[in-house]
Design an enzyme around this catalytic site. Structure first.
Site, PDB file in Angstrom:
ATOM      1  N   ASP A 143       0.850  -1.182   0.000  1.00  6.43           N
ATOM      2  CA  ASP A 143       0.000   0.000   0.000  1.00  6.43           C
ATOM      3  C   ASP A 143       0.891   1.239   0.000  1.00  6.43           C
ATOM      4  O   ASP A 143       2.110   1.150   0.166  1.00  6.43           O
ATOM      5  CB  ASP A 143      -0.887   0.019   1.249  1.00  6.43           C
ATOM      6  CG  ASP A 143      -1.883  -1.122   1.282  1.00  6.43           C
ATOM      7  OD1 ASP A 143      -2.223  -1.640   0.194  1.00  6.43           O
ATOM      8  OD2 ASP A 143      -2.317  -1.501   2.387  1.00  6.43           O
ATOM      9  N   ASP A 145       1.399   4.516   2.187  1.00  6.61           N
ATOM     10  CA  ASP A 145       1.083   5.209   3.433  1.00  6.61           C
ATOM     11  C   ASP A 145       1.623   6.632   3.355  1.00  6.61           C
ATOM     12  O   ASP A 145       2.791   6.838   2.992  1.00  6.61           O
ATOM     13  CB  ASP A 145       1.696   4.480   4.631  1.00  6.61           C
ATOM     14  CG  ASP A 145       1.138   3.078   4.792  1.00  6.61           C
ATOM     15  OD1 ASP A 145      -0.092   2.923   4.702  1.00  6.61           O
ATOM     16  OD2 ASP A 145       1.932   2.135   4.995  1.00  6.61           O
TER      17      ASP A 145
END
Length: 217
Positions: A143, A145
């Site tokens: 992902d 962040d």
């Protein structure tokens, strides 16, 4: 002075940290390979910094408290994308990574989308760690962040605009708004389900009505 999410490179005498005697062996191996730690949100004694060590696997994380004297270098999330770091310098050295890793591609797109928002922000997690250290921690499933540093009140309508822009990116994006008192998720502040939002603080999670004036409600 350090802040949550800052990345710290340690001097070689990090091996003298007393806490290392009682922690898993993978922590030693990780620091030998990449002597960097990330500042975590936790109280620490004077002269100490609360940090975390990353392992090779996502579930491998170790909390430590280190002396400030061990810090050789500090890299903030903002510095990871500061011109000319992205894309000119970083991309020159990691061209294969930028062209193949969705999370890095998402960061490049976000840099373009947020180029004019006049706010201090930068990547954390595996993306920030790789950009700061050069150690390849980003994977195909990583992902993105993001830390968004906001000293002043951020209107929920503006937060929603920023959050909507992240939905266009090729990976899941988790943006944390850092206020002077703690952090709240951008998505939660943009579209609060109630009149309270969850804020992460040094004292633990709190439900507050205003992250910039965190009166507990």
């Amino acid at each position: 002075m350090t802040a949550t999410h800052d990345l710290l490179q340690l001097y070689p005498h990090w091996t003298e940290i007393e806490e290392l005697d009682d922690i898993p062996s993978w922590v030693h191996l990780s620091l030998e390979q990449t002597p960097w730690v990330v500042v975590r949100r936790a109280p620490a004694l004077e002269g100490q910094i609360a940090v975390g060590v990353r392992g090779q696997e996502r579930h491998l994380r170790q909390a430590l408290n280190i002396p400030q004297s061990l810090v050789a270098q500090k890299v903030t999330p903002e510095q990871c994308i500061a011109s000319p770091s992205l894309p000119s310098v970083q991309k020159r050295y990691y061209n294969d990574r930028w062209s193949t890793m969705p999370a890095l591609q998402a960061l490049e797109q976000l840099c373009s989308q947020w180029a004019d928002n006049q706010m201090n922000w930068g990547p954390t997690g595996s993306v920030g760690f790789e950009l700061a250290t050069g150690h390849r921690t980003v994977t195909m499933t990583s992902d993105l962040d993001i830390m968004l540093r906001c000293a002043q009140f951020l209107e929920p309508a503006v937060a929603e605009q920023l959050w909507q822009q992240t939905l266009e990116l090729p990976v899941r994006v988790d943006v944390q708004i850092e206020t002077p008192y703690g952090a709240v998720a951008l998505q939660e502040w943009a579209k609060p389900a109630t009149d309270r939002v969850l804020m992460r603080t040094l004292q633990g999670p709190l439900l507050v009505s205003d992250p910039w004036n965190p009166r507990i409600v």
